[in-house]
Design a protein around this motif. Structure first.
Motif, PDB file in Angstrom:
ATOM      1  N   ILE A  65      12.253   2.938  -6.319  1.00 47.26           N
ATOM      2  CA  ILE A  65      11.180   3.660  -6.958  1.00 47.26           C
ATOM      3  C   ILE A  65       9.783   2.939  -6.313  1.00 47.26           C
ATOM      4  O   ILE A  65       8.762   3.799  -6.146  1.00 47.26           O
ATOM      5  CB  ILE A  65      10.982   3.393  -8.435  1.00 47.26           C
ATOM      6  N   ASP A  66       9.700   1.844  -6.074  1.00 41.04           N
ATOM      7  CA  ASP A  66       8.391   1.321  -5.563  1.00 41.04           C
ATOM      8  C   ASP A  66       8.052   1.903  -4.341  1.00 41.04           C
ATOM      9  O   ASP A  66       6.643   2.240  -4.167  1.00 41.04           O
ATOM     10  CB  ASP A  66       8.557  -0.565  -5.455  1.00 41.04           C
ATOM     11  N   LEU A  67       8.700   2.013  -3.422  1.00 40.56           N
ATOM     12  CA  LEU A  67       8.376   2.799  -2.136  1.00 40.56           C
ATOM     13  C   LEU A  67       8.075   4.115  -2.345  1.00 40.56           C
ATOM     14  O   LEU A  67       6.950   4.603  -1.800  1.00 40.56           O
ATOM     15  CB  LEU A  67       9.586   2.637  -1.236  1.00 40.56           C
ATOM     16  N   GLU A  68       8.837   4.746  -3.145  1.00 40.98           N
ATOM     17  CA  GLU A  68       8.489   6.126  -3.386  1.00 40.98           C
ATOM     18  C   GLU A  68       7.108   6.217  -4.186  1.00 40.98           C
ATOM     19  O   GLU A  68       6.399   7.398  -3.782  1.00 40.98           O
ATOM     20  CB  GLU A  68       9.582   6.736  -4.448  1.00 40.98           C
ATOM     21  N   LEU A  69       6.740   5.366  -4.953  1.00 39.54           N
ATOM     22  CA  LEU A  69       5.589   5.516  -5.620  1.00 39.54           C
ATOM     23  C   LEU A  69       4.601   5.443  -4.631  1.00 39.54           C
ATOM     24  O   LEU A  69       3.360   5.922  -4.583  1.00 39.54           O
ATOM     25  CB  LEU A  69       5.253   4.594  -6.777  1.00 39.54           C
TER      26      LEU A  69
END
Length: 239
Positions: free
Chosen positions: A224-228
């Motif tokens: 999720i961190d990279l997607e955000l």
């Protein structure tokens, strides 16, 4: 003020604007004390203070006085700050991607160990933090509840060395660990819904002792961190 000092203030200002854009600091939240923020940013207090003053002048932060005062985020990043966000993300992108990928593997390892080493006390703690997340209001309250849940999972691994590696990694990845990225108002509803679902699956796998499932779920969850970051990068470039 020398050109070098002014350039450093520019960089720290861009970093703080980006922290708001990617949801490290959400609207209404208070930033750490100036002294602590300077340590986290790796610069002096004078530089930190100057960057904060710029953000107050630009309407992103507001200063409040008194015992509960400090620097507070007024709003999500405006269109006028897209260039600052783009500069920071483009400059740091290879390192951010590297750190995000490392984070997925570290949390995967923690989850696998937690599934092997968790105690009844750990199970109670994780279930309680899971309930807290479900009951928390969207935004800052859920971000805080998310941090406490992940800390409970780290504790359940009962491995001090790996736990410290994870904490140190998060201190490098975010300004104030262990607060995870929380996106902006456009991405937040879907992200929180996904996080709630994956939190439940992850805790169930740990409680059941399914170590490989726990590791796989944790790795996917921390993506999720990279997607955000990618979502904010696209939004900044498109503004």
């Amino acid at each position: 003020m020398t050109e070098t000092e002014d350039t450093l203030i520019d960089r720290i200002t861009d970093r703080l604007v980006t922290a708001v854009a990617i949801g490290e600091f959400l609207p209404g939240t208070r930033l750490p004390a100036e002294r602590d923020l300077a340590v986290s940013l790796g610069v002096g207090r004078t530089t930190t203070r100057a960057a904060l003053e710029r953000l107050v002048a630009r309407g992103i932060l507001e200063k409040q006085r008194g015992r509960t005062g400090g620097s507070f985020v007024r709003e999500e990043w405006p269109t006028s700050e897209a260039a600052a966000v783009t500069r920071w993300l483009e400059e740091q992108w290879p390192q951010l991607v590297d750190a995000a990928i490392a984070g997925t593997h570290l949390h995967g390892a923690i989850a696998r160990l937690a599934a092997v080493n968790r105690t009844e006390r750990d199970i109670v703690a994780m279930r309680a933090r899971l309930d807290d997340f479900a009951e928390a209001a969207t935004g800052a309250a859920r971000q805080h509840a998310d941090s406490l849940l992940h800390l409970a999972i780290i504790a359940a691994a009962h491995n001090d060395t790996l736990s410290e590696v994870v904490r140190e990694h998060e201190r490098r990845f975010t300004i104030v660990a262990p607060a995870h990225l929380w996106g902006d108002s456009d991405s937040r509803p879907a992200m929180e819904e996904r996080a709630a679902r994956e939190h439940s699956e992850l805790v169930d796998a740990i409680v059941d002792g399914r170590s490989e499932d726990a590791g796989r779920i944790a790795q996917h969850h921390v993506e999720i961190d990279l997607e955000l970051l990618e979502a904010v990068r696209r939004r900044a470039i498109g503004r």
